[in-house]
Design a protein around this motif. Structure first.
Motif, PDB file in Angstrom:
ATOM      1  N   ILE A   1       0.957  -1.299   0.046  1.00  0.00           N
ATOM      2  CA  ILE A   1      -0.034   0.005   0.062  1.00  0.00           C
ATOM      3  C   ILE A   1       0.959   1.194  -0.024  1.00  0.00           C
ATOM      4  O   ILE A   1       1.818   1.112   0.736  1.00  0.00           O
ATOM      5  CB  ILE A   1      -0.831  -0.090   1.192  1.00  0.00           C
ATOM      6  CG1 ILE A   1      -1.758  -1.251   1.413  1.00  0.00           C
ATOM      7  CG2 ILE A   1      -1.739   1.119   1.205  1.00  0.00           C
ATOM      8  CD1 ILE A   1      -2.547  -1.267   2.852  1.00  0.00           C
ATOM      9  N   CYS A   2       0.516   2.004  -0.873  1.00  0.00           N
ATOM     10  CA  CYS A   2       1.454   3.445  -0.722  1.00  0.00           C
ATOM     11  C   CYS A   2       0.361   4.750  -1.222  1.00  0.00           C
ATOM     12  O   CYS A   2      -0.544   4.418  -1.487  1.00  0.00           O
ATOM     13  CB  CYS A   2       2.542   3.480  -1.810  1.00  0.00           C
ATOM     14  SG  CYS A   2       1.939   3.278  -3.576  1.00  0.00           S
ATOM     15  N   GLY A   3       1.081   5.822  -0.788  1.00  0.00           N
ATOM     16  CA  GLY A   3       0.030   6.897  -1.100  1.00  0.00           C
ATOM     17  C   GLY A   3       1.235   8.219  -1.715  1.00  0.00           C
ATOM     18  O   GLY A   3       2.361   8.230  -1.152  1.00  0.00           O
ATOM     19  N   ILE A   4       0.480   8.686  -2.577  1.00  0.00           N
ATOM     20  CA  ILE A   4       1.128   9.928  -2.996  1.00  0.00           C
ATOM     21  C   ILE A   4       0.064  11.068  -2.898  1.00  0.00           C
ATOM     22  O   ILE A   4      -0.873  11.169  -3.032  1.00  0.00           O
ATOM     23  CB  ILE A   4       1.279   9.764  -4.648  1.00  0.00           C
ATOM     24  CG1 ILE A   4       2.265   8.446  -4.890  1.00  0.00           C
ATOM     25  CG2 ILE A   4       1.947  11.152  -4.957  1.00  0.00           C
ATOM     26  CD1 ILE A   4       2.067   8.238  -6.394  1.00  0.00           C
ATOM     27  N   ARG A   5       0.606  12.211  -2.463  1.00  0.00           N
ATOM     28  CA  ARG A   5      -0.018  13.433  -1.951  1.00  0.00           C
ATOM     29  C   ARG A   5       0.547  14.665  -2.985  1.00  0.00           C
ATOM     30  O   ARG A   5       1.671  14.951  -2.999  1.00  0.00           O
ATOM     31  CB  ARG A   5       0.083  13.865  -0.340  1.00  0.00           C
ATOM     32  CG  ARG A   5      -0.431  14.964  -0.004  1.00  0.00           C
ATOM     33  CD  ARG A   5      -0.004  15.408   1.586  1.00  0.00           C
ATOM     34  NE  ARG A   5      -0.941  16.344   1.979  1.00  0.00           N
ATOM     35  CZ  ARG A   5      -0.691  17.840   1.977  1.00  0.00           C
ATOM     36  NH1 ARG A   5       0.408  18.076   1.234  1.00  0.00           N
ATOM     37  NH2 ARG A   5      -1.424  18.705   2.467  1.00  0.00           N
ATOM     38  N   GLN A   6      -0.591  15.446  -3.458  1.00  0.00           N
ATOM     39  CA  GLN A   6      -0.171  16.666  -4.130  1.00  0.00           C
ATOM     40  C   GLN A   6      -0.979  17.859  -3.671  1.00  0.00           C
ATOM     41  O   GLN A   6      -2.295  17.589  -3.610  1.00  0.00           O
ATOM     42  CB  GLN A   6      -0.642  16.411  -5.713  1.00  0.00           C
ATOM     43  CG  GLN A   6      -0.164  17.439  -6.603  1.00  0.00           C
ATOM     44  CD  GLN A   6      -0.017  17.175  -7.959  1.00  0.00           C
ATOM     45  OE1 GLN A   6      -0.850  16.219  -8.394  1.00  0.00           O
ATOM     46  NE2 GLN A   6       0.392  17.761  -8.761  1.00  0.00           N
ATOM     47  N   ASP A   7      -0.262  18.926  -3.291  1.00  0.00           N
ATOM     48  CA  ASP A   7      -1.015  19.992  -2.442  1.00  0.00           C
ATOM     49  C   ASP A   7      -1.640  20.551  -3.634  1.00  0.00           C
ATOM     50  O   ASP A   7      -1.222  20.808  -4.729  1.00  0.00           O
ATOM     51  CB  ASP A   7       0.078  21.054  -2.360  1.00  0.00           C
ATOM     52  CG  ASP A   7       0.964  20.599  -0.809  1.00  0.00           C
ATOM     53  OD1 ASP A   7       0.095  20.158  -0.017  1.00  0.00           O
ATOM     54  OD2 ASP A   7       1.809  20.879  -0.803  1.00  0.00           O
ATOM     55  N   ILE A   8      -2.992  20.820  -3.356  1.00  0.00           N
ATOM     56  CA  ILE A   8      -3.984  21.876  -4.191  1.00  0.00           C
ATOM     57  C   ILE A   8      -3.106  22.937  -4.765  1.00  0.00           C
ATOM     58  O   ILE A   8      -3.413  23.219  -5.918  1.00  0.00           O
ATOM     59  CB  ILE A   8      -5.263  22.064  -3.494  1.00  0.00           C
ATOM     60  CG1 ILE A   8      -6.087  20.557  -3.190  1.00  0.00           C
ATOM     61  CG2 ILE A   8      -5.984  22.909  -4.149  1.00  0.00           C
ATOM     62  CD1 ILE A   8      -6.959  20.756  -2.376  1.00  0.00           C
ATOM     63  N   ILE A   9      -2.367  23.686  -4.050  1.00  0.00           N
ATOM     64  CA  ILE A   9      -1.675  24.898  -4.445  1.00  0.00           C
ATOM     65  C   ILE A   9      -0.881  24.726  -5.714  1.00  0.00           C
ATOM     66  O   ILE A   9      -0.396  25.521  -6.071  1.00  0.00           O
ATOM     67  CB  ILE A   9      -1.379  25.847  -3.268  1.00  0.00           C
ATOM     68  CG1 ILE A   9      -0.254  25.119  -2.592  1.00  0.00           C
ATOM     69  CG2 ILE A   9      -2.471  26.341  -2.578  1.00  0.00           C
ATOM     70  CD1 ILE A   9       0.537  25.908  -1.605  1.00  0.00           C
ATOM     71  N   ASP A  10      -0.365  23.406  -5.611  1.00  0.00           N
ATOM     72  CA  ASP A  10       0.854  23.263  -6.577  1.00  0.00           C
ATOM     73  C   ASP A  10       0.057  22.859  -7.835  1.00  0.00           C
ATOM     74  O   ASP A  10       0.967  22.583  -8.831  1.00  0.00           O
ATOM     75  CB  ASP A  10       1.549  22.044  -6.241  1.00  0.00           C
ATOM     76  CG  ASP A  10       2.664  22.525  -4.979  1.00  0.00           C
ATOM     77  OD1 ASP A  10       2.531  23.734  -4.613  1.00  0.00           O
ATOM     78  OD2 ASP A  10       3.029  21.767  -4.244  1.00  0.00           O
ATOM     79  N   ILE A  11      -1.212  22.707  -7.885  1.00  0.00           N
ATOM     80  CA  ILE A  11      -1.768  22.194  -9.052  1.00  0.00           C
ATOM     81  C   ILE A  11      -2.607  23.561  -9.828  1.00  0.00           C
ATOM     82  O   ILE A  11      -3.102  24.223  -9.351  1.00  0.00           O
ATOM     83  CB  ILE A  11      -2.899  21.103  -8.864  1.00  0.00           C
ATOM     84  CG1 ILE A  11      -2.329  19.967  -8.070  1.00  0.00           C
ATOM     85  CG2 ILE A  11      -3.607  20.692  -9.948  1.00  0.00           C
ATOM     86  CD1 ILE A  11      -3.232  19.132  -7.642  1.00  0.00           C
TER      87      ILE A  11
END
Length: 157
Positions: free
Chosen positions: A59-69
């Protein structure tokens, strides 16, 4: 004696004896199997925010900040999930929103050197980020119902 067995079973059920435990990474908390080992440091070069592994499941997770999109503040969960299709080669994956849940899932399989692997991915939006959670197991070890239970348990603080 019958009543004693019933009371013991009821006590175990009510005590919350479970094969899962909560795992937290930043604002995300989810239930995972108790036998998962944190292998995040070993997988750090791949870019995961967390990585957990047992003998049968990864199990893995990748997080992307909303402000970076670009346009992240107005981007819907569906739009973000659609943006993941090309870079993660998910165009042919089964995908849908889980009924009554606030995430979109992708379901697919990949033939690898050690056999066919089944994947179930959940895409979420917290207040500050989008998350992609991936579960991967060999065909014989994949328990789709349990993996959906793990994805269903996700909460954000």
């Amino acid at each position: 004696m019958k009543h004693l067995s019933f009371l013991l079973a009821l006590c175990l059920l009510l005590c919350g004896c479970s094969a899962t435990e909560p795992f937290t990474c930043l604002e995300l908390t989810m239930d995972v199997p108790k036998d998962m080992a944190d292998v995040s440091e070993a997988e750090e070069n791949i870019g995961f925010h967390f990585a957990l592994e047992s003998d049968t499941l990864f199990i893995c997770g990748i997080r992307q900040d909303i402000i970076d999109i670009p346009n992240g503040n107005t981007l819907s969960l569906h739009d973000y999930a659609h943006q993941l299709e090309e870079p993660y080669q998910l165009q042919d994956a089964t995908h849908a929103q889980r009924e009554g849940k606030d995430y979109i899932y992708f379901r697919f399989q990949v033939p690898l050197q050690d056999g066919v692997h089944q994947y179930l991915c959940g895409v979420y939006r917290s207040e500050s980020a989008f998350w992609l959670l991936q579960m991967d197991a060999k065909n014989a070890d994949f328990d789709e119902e349990a993996c959906f239970d793990y994805l269903d348990s996700v909460k954000f603080k």
